[in-house]
Design a protein around this motif. Structure first.
Motif, PDB file in Angstrom:
ATOM      1  N   MET A   1      -9.219  15.967 -13.126  1.00  6.81           N
ATOM      2  CA  MET A   1      -8.051  14.961 -13.120  1.00  6.81           C
ATOM      3  C   MET A   1      -6.304  15.137 -12.021  1.00  6.81           C
ATOM      4  O   MET A   1      -6.374  14.528 -11.584  1.00  6.81           O
ATOM      5  N   LEU A   2      -6.367  16.684 -11.509  1.00  9.69           N
ATOM      6  CA  LEU A   2      -5.305  16.338 -10.573  1.00  9.69           C
ATOM      7  C   LEU A   2      -5.896  15.838  -9.320  1.00  9.69           C
ATOM      8  O   LEU A   2      -5.535  16.397  -8.164  1.00  9.69           O
ATOM      9  N   ALA A   3      -7.387  16.887  -8.759  1.00  7.22           N
ATOM     10  CA  ALA A   3      -8.021  16.752  -7.477  1.00  7.22           C
ATOM     11  C   ALA A   3      -8.343  15.404  -7.622  1.00  7.22           C
ATOM     12  O   ALA A   3      -8.200  15.335  -6.540  1.00  7.22           O
ATOM     13  N   ASP A   4      -8.554  14.697  -8.214  1.00  6.07           N
ATOM     14  CA  ASP A   4      -8.654  13.379  -8.625  1.00  6.07           C
ATOM     15  C   ASP A   4      -7.881  12.547  -7.846  1.00  6.07           C
ATOM     16  O   ASP A   4      -7.646  11.977  -6.853  1.00  6.07           O
ATOM     17  N   MET A   5      -6.568  12.417  -8.525  1.00 14.11           N
ATOM     18  CA  MET A   5      -5.424  12.016  -8.300  1.00 14.11           C
ATOM     19  C   MET A   5      -5.004  12.418  -6.454  1.00 14.11           C
ATOM     20  O   MET A   5      -4.361  11.488  -5.816  1.00 14.11           O
ATOM     21  N   ALA A   6      -5.114  13.597  -6.205  1.00 11.47           N
ATOM     22  CA  ALA A   6      -4.590  14.097  -5.061  1.00 11.47           C
ATOM     23  C   ALA A   6      -5.509  13.644  -4.147  1.00 11.47           C
ATOM     24  O   ALA A   6      -5.693  12.757  -2.579  1.00 11.47           O
ATOM     25  N   THR A   7      -6.699  13.515  -4.513  1.00 14.19           N
ATOM     26  CA  THR A   7      -7.788  13.867  -3.148  1.00 14.19           C
ATOM     27  C   THR A   7      -7.525  11.251  -2.617  1.00 14.19           C
ATOM     28  O   THR A   7      -7.625  10.988  -1.763  1.00 14.19           O
TER      29      THR A   7
ATOM     30  N   ASN B   1      -2.813   2.871  -9.965  1.00 12.71           N
ATOM     31  CA  ASN B   1      -3.211   2.777 -10.802  1.00 12.71           C
ATOM     32  C   ASN B   1      -3.313   4.164 -12.121  1.00 12.71           C
ATOM     33  O   ASN B   1      -3.662   4.007 -12.979  1.00 12.71           O
ATOM     34  N   ARG B   2      -4.731   4.182 -11.215  1.00 10.16           N
ATOM     35  CA  ARG B   2      -5.831   5.215 -11.646  1.00 10.16           C
ATOM     36  C   ARG B   2      -5.191   6.480 -12.553  1.00 10.16           C
ATOM     37  O   ARG B   2      -4.877   7.862 -12.893  1.00 10.16           O
ATOM     38  N   ALA B   3      -3.775   7.122 -10.963  1.00 12.26           N
ATOM     39  CA  ALA B   3      -3.259   7.890 -11.044  1.00 12.26           C
ATOM     40  C   ALA B   3      -2.476   7.362 -12.150  1.00 12.26           C
ATOM     41  O   ALA B   3      -1.861   9.098 -12.886  1.00 12.26           O
ATOM     42  N   ALA B   4      -1.347   6.565 -12.016  1.00  8.02           N
ATOM     43  CA  ALA B   4      -0.983   6.881 -13.265  1.00  8.02           C
ATOM     44  C   ALA B   4      -1.463   6.275 -15.150  1.00  8.02           C
ATOM     45  O   ALA B   4      -0.916   7.750 -15.941  1.00  8.02           O
ATOM     46  N   THR B   5      -2.583   6.346 -14.985  1.00  8.25           N
ATOM     47  CA  THR B   5      -3.158   6.654 -16.365  1.00  8.25           C
ATOM     48  C   THR B   5      -3.740   7.595 -16.456  1.00  8.25           C
ATOM     49  O   THR B   5      -3.059   8.920 -18.135  1.00  8.25           O
ATOM     50  N   LYS B   6      -3.925   8.952 -15.432  1.00  9.94           N
ATOM     51  CA  LYS B   6      -3.879  10.044 -15.846  1.00  9.94           C
ATOM     52  C   LYS B   6      -2.747  10.603 -15.998  1.00  9.94           C
ATOM     53  O   LYS B   6      -3.409  11.907 -17.046  1.00  9.94           O
TER      54      LYS B   6
ATOM     55  N   PHE C   1       3.852   4.033 -15.111  1.00 13.18           N
ATOM     56  CA  PHE C   1       2.709   3.713 -15.749  1.00 13.18           C
ATOM     57  C   PHE C   1       2.866   1.749 -15.490  1.00 13.18           C
ATOM     58  O   PHE C   1       1.938   1.385 -15.288  1.00 13.18           O
ATOM     59  N   ARG C   2       3.924   1.196 -16.428  1.00 17.19           N
ATOM     60  CA  ARG C   2       4.512   0.503 -15.606  1.00 17.19           C
ATOM     61  C   ARG C   2       4.244  -0.214 -14.846  1.00 17.19           C
ATOM     62  O   ARG C   2       4.116  -1.345 -14.680  1.00 17.19           O
ATOM     63  N   ASP C   3       5.159  -0.114 -13.718  1.00 17.67           N
ATOM     64  CA  ASP C   3       5.377  -0.108 -12.205  1.00 17.67           C
ATOM     65  C   ASP C   3       4.352  -0.179 -11.601  1.00 17.67           C
ATOM     66  O   ASP C   3       4.742  -1.115 -10.785  1.00 17.67           O
ATOM     67  N   ALA C   4       3.539   0.428 -11.483  1.00 15.64           N
ATOM     68  CA  ALA C   4       1.874   0.766 -10.960  1.00 15.64           C
ATOM     69  C   ALA C   4       0.759  -0.663 -11.310  1.00 15.64           C
ATOM     70  O   ALA C   4       0.599  -1.484 -10.706  1.00 15.64           O
TER      71      ALA C   4
ATOM     72  N   ALA D   1       1.215  -1.290   0.050  1.00 11.19           N
ATOM     73  CA  ALA D   1      -0.098  -0.105   0.476  1.00 11.19           C
ATOM     74  C   ALA D   1       1.047   1.513  -0.085  1.00 11.19           C
ATOM     75  O   ALA D   1       0.793   1.970  -0.355  1.00 11.19           O
ATOM     76  N   ALA D   2       2.134   1.419   1.064  1.00  5.04           N
ATOM     77  CA  ALA D   2       2.860   2.548   1.196  1.00  5.04           C
ATOM     78  C   ALA D   2       3.392   2.444  -0.439  1.00  5.04           C
ATOM     79  O   ALA D   2       3.587   3.909  -0.761  1.00  5.04           O
ATOM     80  N   GLN D   3       4.234   1.534  -1.021  1.00  6.20           N
ATOM     81  CA  GLN D   3       4.832   1.096  -1.935  1.00  6.20           C
ATOM     82  C   GLN D   3       3.768   2.448  -3.182  1.00  6.20           C
ATOM     83  O   GLN D   3       4.320   3.162  -3.996  1.00  6.20           O
ATOM     84  N   SER D   4       2.317   1.174  -3.144  1.00  7.02           N
ATOM     85  CA  SER D   4       1.659   2.289  -4.022  1.00  7.02           C
ATOM     86  C   SER D   4       0.917   3.768  -4.126  1.00  7.02           C
ATOM     87  O   SER D   4       1.201   4.233  -5.435  1.00  7.02           O
ATOM     88  N   VAL D   5       1.102   4.093  -3.130  1.00  8.97           N
ATOM     89  CA  VAL D   5       0.992   5.647  -1.703  1.00  8.97           C
ATOM     90  C   VAL D   5       2.305   6.742  -2.702  1.00  8.97           C
ATOM     91  O   VAL D   5       2.022   7.453  -3.549  1.00  8.97           O
ATOM     92  N   GLY D   6       3.027   5.857  -3.024  1.00  6.09           N
ATOM     93  CA  GLY D   6       4.572   6.638  -3.548  1.00  6.09           C
ATOM     94  C   GLY D   6       4.273   6.913  -4.961  1.00  6.09           C
ATOM     95  O   GLY D   6       5.553   7.765  -5.699  1.00  6.09           O
ATOM     96  N   ILE D   7       4.561   5.763  -5.630  1.00  6.88           N
ATOM     97  CA  ILE D   7       4.062   5.861  -7.387  1.00  6.88           C
ATOM     98  C   ILE D   7       2.819   6.954  -7.665  1.00  6.88           C
ATOM     99  O   ILE D   7       3.072   7.362  -8.347  1.00  6.88           O
ATOM    100  N   GLY D   8       1.935   6.433  -7.157  1.00  6.72           N
ATOM    101  CA  GLY D   8       0.123   7.584  -7.017  1.00  6.72           C
ATOM    102  C   GLY D   8       1.088   9.047  -7.552  1.00  6.72           C
ATOM    103  O   GLY D   8       0.389  10.119  -7.494  1.00  6.72           O
ATOM    104  N   GLN D   9       2.268   9.083  -5.827  1.00 11.18           N
ATOM    105  CA  GLN D   9       1.897  10.787  -6.095  1.00 11.18           C
ATOM    106  C   GLN D   9       3.697  11.442  -6.336  1.00 11.18           C
ATOM    107  O   GLN D   9       3.203  12.449  -7.439  1.00 11.18           O
ATOM    108  N   ALA D  10       3.870   9.913  -7.127  1.00 13.24           N
ATOM    109  CA  ALA D  10       5.191  10.549  -8.105  1.00 13.24           C
ATOM    110  C   ALA D  10       4.001  10.833  -9.424  1.00 13.24           C
ATOM    111  O   ALA D  10       4.913  11.617 -10.158  1.00 13.24           O
ATOM    112  N   CYS D  11       2.977  10.563  -9.622  1.00 11.37           N
ATOM    113  CA  CYS D  11       2.418  10.707 -11.000  1.00 11.37           C
ATOM    114  C   CYS D  11       2.153  11.755 -10.718  1.00 11.37           C
ATOM    115  O   CYS D  11       1.568  12.952 -11.969  1.00 11.37           O
ATOM    116  N   LEU D  12       1.201  12.667  -9.427  1.00 17.12           N
ATOM    117  CA  LEU D  12       0.653  13.390  -8.903  1.00 17.12           C
ATOM    118  C   LEU D  12       1.917  14.833  -9.650  1.00 17.12           C
ATOM    119  O   LEU D  12       1.559  15.630 -10.203  1.00 17.12           O
ATOM    120  N   GLU D  13       2.624  14.505  -9.062  1.00 15.72           N
ATOM    121  CA  GLU D  13       3.695  15.372  -8.619  1.00 15.72           C
ATOM    122  C   GLU D  13       4.345  16.147 -10.809  1.00 15.72           C
ATOM    123  O   GLU D  13       4.220  16.743 -11.020  1.00 15.72           O
TER     124      GLU D  13
END
Length: 374
Positions: free
Chosen positions: A274-280, A318-323, A343-346, A237-249
């Protein structure tokens, strides 16, 4: 302080190396040794064995920052601590902990955890790798599949059954050294993502393992594996948060600098939403992960909460990576953007250590059982 220290290290050192290692599909041994030198391989482990102490809250904080910089390194790190070290620390006796933990903590040894088999993934109790006992030894025969760190590890925690008919009641957990006769590893190439993390097939052919290397009582391996997975999912879960945060930034930085029709694309509502959804979603995933880690550290039940965190965080990543790819457009489709790698790592986060479907089953069972007991 911990988060800032790891963040600085990850962004200054891990992040620049990540695309290079991904391209080469090369295990980042230097990353591993640097994590050891910082004491990060000893998180969650008692100081008497050379560990750094702390709990799963600290483990999840470190994992998130590593994953934000390099997903593959976070996979190596999570497996090494969350699966291997935790198995030995929680189920080993004093002699085993003193023997196995120090080299895994100081970076001398890389750990791998062998549960999955070619015909046994989610259905763990149907494993076919056998451990036949006699003369103070177990003889291992069988194959493990998709094992993280398997090609480079020195210390392996392996699960094998004494009797397939006993299913979950006949499983042992054994520590196996790479140099054991009859044991070989074959690297599995061609992964979609996490390319710098080693994945291998483990083959055992009449492989002798001393009885003193068994973790826990005989035939209790299945139950120890389930307890390890219950908590290690917090790391995914923490790994996923990190990847998602990287996508958002990455997506945000691009959106404020990229202009169309003389305006930054960040000024358009379609991009803003899209950014709002990712961040939330990423923030919600982080909070779910923190809750699960705190419950684990308090020794409270956390099976449902760990599954909720892993399920939501992995799907959010995965949704963050797609966005992120969508926001970057054509640039996002190329490796130079980094979001292509995210995107591939997620994707694997929805698959390993319990698929999303398995976690929905765990969560729903917990809810239904609670209702039936009221």
């Amino acid at each position: 302080m911990l988060a800032k220290t790891v963040q600085d290290f990850a962004q200054d050192y891990l992040a620049p190396m990540a695309p290079i290692l991904d391209e080469r599909e090369e295990f980042p041994m230097e990353n591993f040794h640097r994590l050891a030198s910082m004491g990060l391989l000893g998180i969650t482990i008692d100081e008497k064995y050379g560990g750094a102490g702390g709990g799963f809250k600290e483990f999840s904080i470190v994992t998130e920052e590593i994953a934000k910089a390099c997903g593959a390194t976070s996979a190596i790190y999570g497996s090494h601590i969350g699966l291997v070290l935790q198995s030995i620390a929680r189920f080993g006796n004093e002699e085993q902990k003193s023997r196995f933990l120090p080299p895994l903590i100081d970076g001398t040894s890389v750990g791998a955890w062998g549960l999955t088999e070619p015909e046994s993934g989610s259905d763990v109790a149907s494993m076919s790798t056998t451990s036949t006992s006699g003369d103070g030894l177990y003889r291992l025969n069988g194959t493990k599949h998709f094992i993280t760190n398997g090609d480079v590890a020195d210390t392996f925690v392996i699960y094998a059954t004494q009797n397939r008919e006993l299913k979950s009641k006949g499983v042992n957990c054994l520590v196996v050294d790479r140099n054991t006769p009859g044991f070989q590893t074959i690297k599995q190439d061609g992964k979609l993502g996490m390319k710098a993390s080693s994945t291998a097939e483990l083959i055992f052919e009449d492989c002798p393992v001393p009885e003193k290397n068994r973790l826990g009582e005989e035939n209790t391996g299945f139950y120890s594996a389930m307890q390890i997975l219950e908590s290690s999912r917090i790391a995914i879960a923490a790994q996923s948060v990190g990847i998602g945060q990287a996508c958002l930034e990455a997506a945000t930085n691009y959106a404020v600098s990229r202009k169309t029709f003389n305006n930054p694309i960040a000024s358009y509502q379609a991009i803003q939403w899209m950014l709002a959804d990712m961040a939330t979603e990423i923030d919600a995933a982080r909070l779910l992960t923190r809750r699960a880690s705190i419950l684990k550290d308090m020794k409270e039940p956390h099976n449902k909460e760990a599954s909720m965190a892993k399920l939501f965080a992995s799907e959010s990543a995965n949704r963050a990576a797609t966005k992120a790819v969508q926001i970057l457009g054509g640039y996002g489709y190329f490796k130079s953007s980094h979001v292509e790698r995210y995107f591939r790592d997620a994707k694997i986060t929805e698959i390993y250590e319990g698929t999303s479907e398995i976690h929905r089953m765990i969560i729903s069972r917990s809810i239904i059982n609670q209702a039936n007991n009221n």
